[in-house]
Enzyme design. Structure first.
Site, PDB file in Angstrom:
ATOM      1  N   ASN A   1     -30.570   0.557  11.273  1.00  0.00           N
ATOM      2  CA  ASN A   1     -30.774  -0.054  12.552  1.00  0.00           C
ATOM      3  C   ASN A   1     -32.200   0.398  13.045  1.00  0.00           C
ATOM      4  O   ASN A   1     -32.673   1.762  12.991  1.00  0.00           O
ATOM      5  CB  ASN A   1     -29.689   0.331  13.557  1.00  0.00           C
ATOM      6  CG  ASN A   1     -28.405  -0.354  13.354  1.00  0.00           C
ATOM      7  OD1 ASN A   1     -28.111  -1.459  13.776  1.00  0.00           O
ATOM      8  ND2 ASN A   1     -27.508   0.625  12.834  1.00  0.00           N
TER       9      ASN A   1
ATOM     10  N   GLU B   1     -31.766  -3.990  10.567  1.00  0.00           N
ATOM     11  CA  GLU B   1     -30.947  -4.552  11.522  1.00  0.00           C
ATOM     12  C   GLU B   1     -31.992  -4.431  13.055  1.00  0.00           C
ATOM     13  O   GLU B   1     -32.146  -3.304  13.108  1.00  0.00           O
ATOM     14  CB  GLU B   1     -29.886  -4.154  11.637  1.00  0.00           C
ATOM     15  CG  GLU B   1     -28.736  -4.185  10.780  1.00  0.00           C
ATOM     16  CD  GLU B   1     -27.346  -4.167  10.839  1.00  0.00           C
ATOM     17  OE1 GLU B   1     -26.808  -3.527  11.877  1.00  0.00           O
ATOM     18  OE2 GLU B   1     -26.677  -4.308   9.976  1.00  0.00           O
TER      19      GLU B   1
ATOM     20  N   ASP C   1     -28.838  -8.236  15.124  1.00  0.00           N
ATOM     21  CA  ASP C   1     -27.365  -7.233  15.264  1.00  0.00           C
ATOM     22  C   ASP C   1     -27.025  -7.709  16.663  1.00  0.00           C
ATOM     23  O   ASP C   1     -27.715  -8.092  17.696  1.00  0.00           O
ATOM     24  CB  ASP C   1     -27.816  -5.929  15.277  1.00  0.00           C
ATOM     25  CG  ASP C   1     -26.486  -4.928  15.168  1.00  0.00           C
ATOM     26  OD1 ASP C   1     -25.428  -5.529  14.929  1.00  0.00           O
ATOM     27  OD2 ASP C   1     -26.795  -3.545  15.395  1.00  0.00           O
TER      28      ASP C   1
ATOM     29  N   GLU D   1     -18.685  -8.426  13.277  1.00  0.00           N
ATOM     30  CA  GLU D   1     -18.529  -7.168  13.449  1.00  0.00           C
ATOM     31  C   GLU D   1     -17.254  -6.830  14.342  1.00  0.00           C
ATOM     32  O   GLU D   1     -16.595  -7.552  15.088  1.00  0.00           O
ATOM     33  CB  GLU D   1     -19.719  -6.399  14.494  1.00  0.00           C
ATOM     34  CG  GLU D   1     -20.979  -6.631  13.520  1.00  0.00           C
ATOM     35  CD  GLU D   1     -22.187  -6.025  14.595  1.00  0.00           C
ATOM     36  OE1 GLU D   1     -22.722  -5.170  14.161  1.00  0.00           O
ATOM     37  OE2 GLU D   1     -22.382  -6.627  15.569  1.00  0.00           O
TER      38      GLU D   1
END
Length: 741
Positions: A578, A610, A639, A696
């Protein structure tokens, strides 16, 4: 003619001619020389100056080109006079006076008058009436000084050469040349701005000494009739001209913008009366010691000089006072918007009596607006915002631009900030664009310490993505807590208190692990685990996220390399990291990623970066960074897709390889068709655009089954595995068919 060719040709020749003339004069005092020999360097040196001036004109334009053309014409007249005097030396008999014909004197006068005209037509920049008066007095001071010196020179000249017509014509020519030098000096000392480089003007100034100096050398060289005072001086006239042109070429080559001379430039002019007074004093002392008396012209001239100096200095002091007041005002006001500056504003807040209100406003994403629309539009936006803020605040308010895109308002009383909240309800007109700006606003009300309190409120608004925050005591406590966490973050990073967990990403429907997402964790020395929701915002706010992010990228690449060695290159198709919005505006991020991949020998396509939609929605530097990352070969995933600044156009402008559908949409599976609409639509869009989708937050088998039915082939969530340490991922990879559940 380029500056390189100039340096390789003109200046060296002029220097050689000057040196050759000195050697010829020294040799001529010991042996006889052909009359024409000492004139060859003189004529050649003048020719170098003419050619140099023409080259300087060719390399410039506008008033500068016109000036150098006029100076080249004037020096051409001097060159013609030098050639004419060479002819005179060879044809006119020497009868005690230097061999100078009427033609030669006329040519010297023409060249000198042309030079003076060129200098007088040189623009010197705008002036106030005080500056113009000071410049006139400077000219008068120099003129009186020159007159006093000229009276002594004339006495000396008459004593040496008599009062014949030829002698007087010679005297007039030599004095004209001296006047040209005086005009140059006055131009240099009094001009505030000039298109001609100051160094070039200074090289032109000594040329004025050539006339008087040549007559002095005529008397000194009388014992050697084959030598001549003019021939000894003219090569140095050419050298000074060549060096002046060289200074112009160097100035043009550097291409630096000309600085407008302000107070410092005006102070330099005060050297005019000082230099003039010193020179006259030295001259009068010498004359008094040699003759025992001073002439009427010298006494009268000295008295007039003193009066002029006193008047000049009085006006200069008044002008300096005006300039100081102007500088003081500029220091207290913003040059772009005309609003008061931070210094003025903070002083006004500190001096305010009774209850009052301080409002601080920051334009969000101003950098992106400035980058996309251009600096002109950015400046126009700031001006328009300042004007609207001033109109809304009212006449009794103090409105300031505090720097960059931050503004401040001081209002008497409390509960006065309401009208200011409407400052961005309508678009602002900026250089042909209508721009609707978003704001972060901090407000503080009370009696004392309001500026600092408003700063705390503004910081809280910016950090939390909130439009308006009003100060209260709890903000102070949160600020102290944030500062404590920031200090501990630095210590933790230095002491290695961070570690990474990895949550598997699986392939539906059987749950085979194909990749992992890395997640940062912080365990303090006392054993307490600090959740990312507590320290990541602080790291973002302090900028420490850049250093922490670099560590994460390196650690992830090191772990990927270790798994690759132990389980083969195809054990995991991707390992995700991330990256925050703050990291994306760091231009060094692509280099950091590239270095980590190279250091650990991890193929770029194995790494997935991400990012959030919000981080790149505005484009600008963040989008440029993502593009650079994609060019490295790493995969880019959006994301929490659908929860930020959602725009399907972003899937076209941003080099995305995968989208991760947020848990909030997955939770709606199994409900009404409306609840499933977004999840259903996204998989169709992704398939059409060739993008990979990852669902997710999958927590139940029913959700996994329904996602597979809708076309999803990758998912992650607690149904399959919680975030695991590297050893647990090792154990899963060691299985023949690594499943996360």
């Amino acid at each position: 003619m380029t500056a390189a060719r100039w340096r390789a040709w003109y200046a060296p020749v002029a220097v050689v001619m000057a040196v050759a003339e000195v050697l010829l004069v020294l040799l001529g005092t010991h042996t006889g020389l052909p009359l024409v020999l000492v004139w060859l360097p003189a004529v050649t040196g003048l020719a170098m100056a003419v050619t140099g001036f023409r080259a300087a004109a060719a390399g410039t334009d506008g008033p500068l080109r016109a000036f150098w053309r006029r100076v080249a014409l004037a020096m051409g007249g001097v060159l013609a006079a030098g050639v004419s005097q060479t002819v005179d030396v060879l044809t006119v008999p020497n009868t005690g006076m230097p061999p100078l014909g009427a033609r030669t004197l006329l040519l010297y006068l023409i060249g000198t008058v042309l030079a003076i005209a060129a200098l007088l037509r040189l623009p010197g920049g705008g002036r106030s009436w005080r500056q113009l008066t000071t410049a006139v007095l400077d000219v008068a001071v120099v003129a009186v000084t020159g007159g006093i010196a000229a009276s002594q020179y004339v006495d000396w000249f008459v004593d040496r050469f008599g009062v014949s017509a030829q002698a007087w014509w010679l005297n007039i020519a030599m004095m004209a040349i001296a006047v040209a030098g005086v005009v140059v000096v006055v131009k240099i000392m009094s001009a505030r701005q000039s298109p001609v480089p100051r160094a070039a003007l200074w090289w032109l100034a000594p040329i004025g000494l050539a006339g008087p100096l040549s007559t002095v050398l005529m008397t000194l060289l009388k014992p050697w009739p084959h030598l001549n005072g003019s021939a000894a001086v003219l090569p140095f006239v050419g050298l000074c001209g060549a060096l002046a042109a060289h200074a112009q070429h160097r100035h043009a080559a550097t291409a630096r913008p000309r600085r407008v001379v302000g107070l410092a430039g005006h102070r330099r002019g005060t050297a005019v009366p000082l230099v003039a007074t010193v020179l006259v004093t030295v001259l009068l002392v010498v004359v008094r010691l040699r003759t025992g008396h001073l002439s009427t012209v010298q006494v009268t001239g000295t008295a007039l000089l003193l009066l002029l100096v006193v008047a000049r200095q009085a006006i200069a002091l008044a002008e300096n006072g005006t300039l100081l007041r102007t500088v003081a005002r500029q220091a207290m006001h913003d040059e772009l918007t005309g609003l008061v500056s931070r210094r003025w504003f903070t002083a006004a807040v500190a001096a305010a009596e009774g209850p009052h209100t301080v409002v601080l406003l920051d334009l969000k994403e101003f950098r992106e607006i400035n980058d996309s629309l251009g600096p002109a539009a950015g400046d126009a936006l700031l001006i328009a915002f300042g004007d609207r803020l001033t109109a809304l605040a009212g006449q009794d308010a103090v409105v300031a631009r505090l720097g960059g895109d931050e503004f401040g308002v001081l209002l008497p009383g409390t509960d006065r900030s309401g009208p200011l909240l409407a400052v961005n309800t309508e678009p602002l007109h900026a250089a042909g664009h209508d721009v609707l700006v978003d704001l972060s606003i901090g407000v503080a009300e009370g009696d004392t310490g309001l500026y600092r309190q408003a700063e705390i409120a503004l910081r809280e608004a910016a950090a939390g993505g909130i439009r308006l925050v009003r100060y209260d005591a709890s903000l102070e406590r949160r600020l102290t807590q944030r500062a404590t966490v920031a200090a501990e973050l630095r210590r933790a990073l230095a002491n290695g208190e961070f570690h990474l967990l990895y949550q598997p990403i699986v392939e539906l429907p059987h749950g085979r692990m194909t990749g992992v997402e890395s997640l940062i964790r912080w365990t303090r020395p006392d054993g307490r685990t600090v959740p990312p929701t507590e320290f990541i915002p602080v790291a973002e706010d302090t900028g420490l996220i850049v250093e922490l992010g670099a560590w994460i990228i390196d650690a992830v690449c090191a772990q990927a390399a270790a798994w690759q060695r132990r389980h083969g290159p195809d054990a995991l198709t991707s390992i995700a990291v991330n990256v925050s919005a703050r990291q994306l505006v760091d231009p060094a991020l692509p280099d950091i990623v590239a270095a980590a991949l190279a250091r650990h020998r991890v193929p770029a396509h194995r790494l997935t970066i991400e990012i959030t939609e919000t981080a790149v929605f505005g484009g600008g530097r963040a989008l440029a960074t993502v593009t650079a990352l994609a060019q490295l070969g790493v995969s880019i995933a959006l994301d929490d897709f659908g929860t930020g600044h959602s725009s399907l156009g972003l899937l076209r402008t941003c080099p995305v390889n995968a989208i991760k559908v947020d848990k909030s949409f997955v939770d709606g599976l199994g409900g009404t068709p409306q609840q499933e609409a977004i999840v259903t639509a996204l998989t169709g869009i992704a398939e059409t655009m060739g993008l990979r989708t990852v669902a997710e937050g999958v927590e139940t088998a029913d959700q996994a089954r329904r996602l597979f039915e809708l076309g999803y082939r990758h998912a992650q969530g607690f149904l399959f595995a919680r975030p695991l340490p590297p050893a647990a991922i090792d154990a899963l990879l060691a299985q023949p068919h690594p499943a996360a559940a």
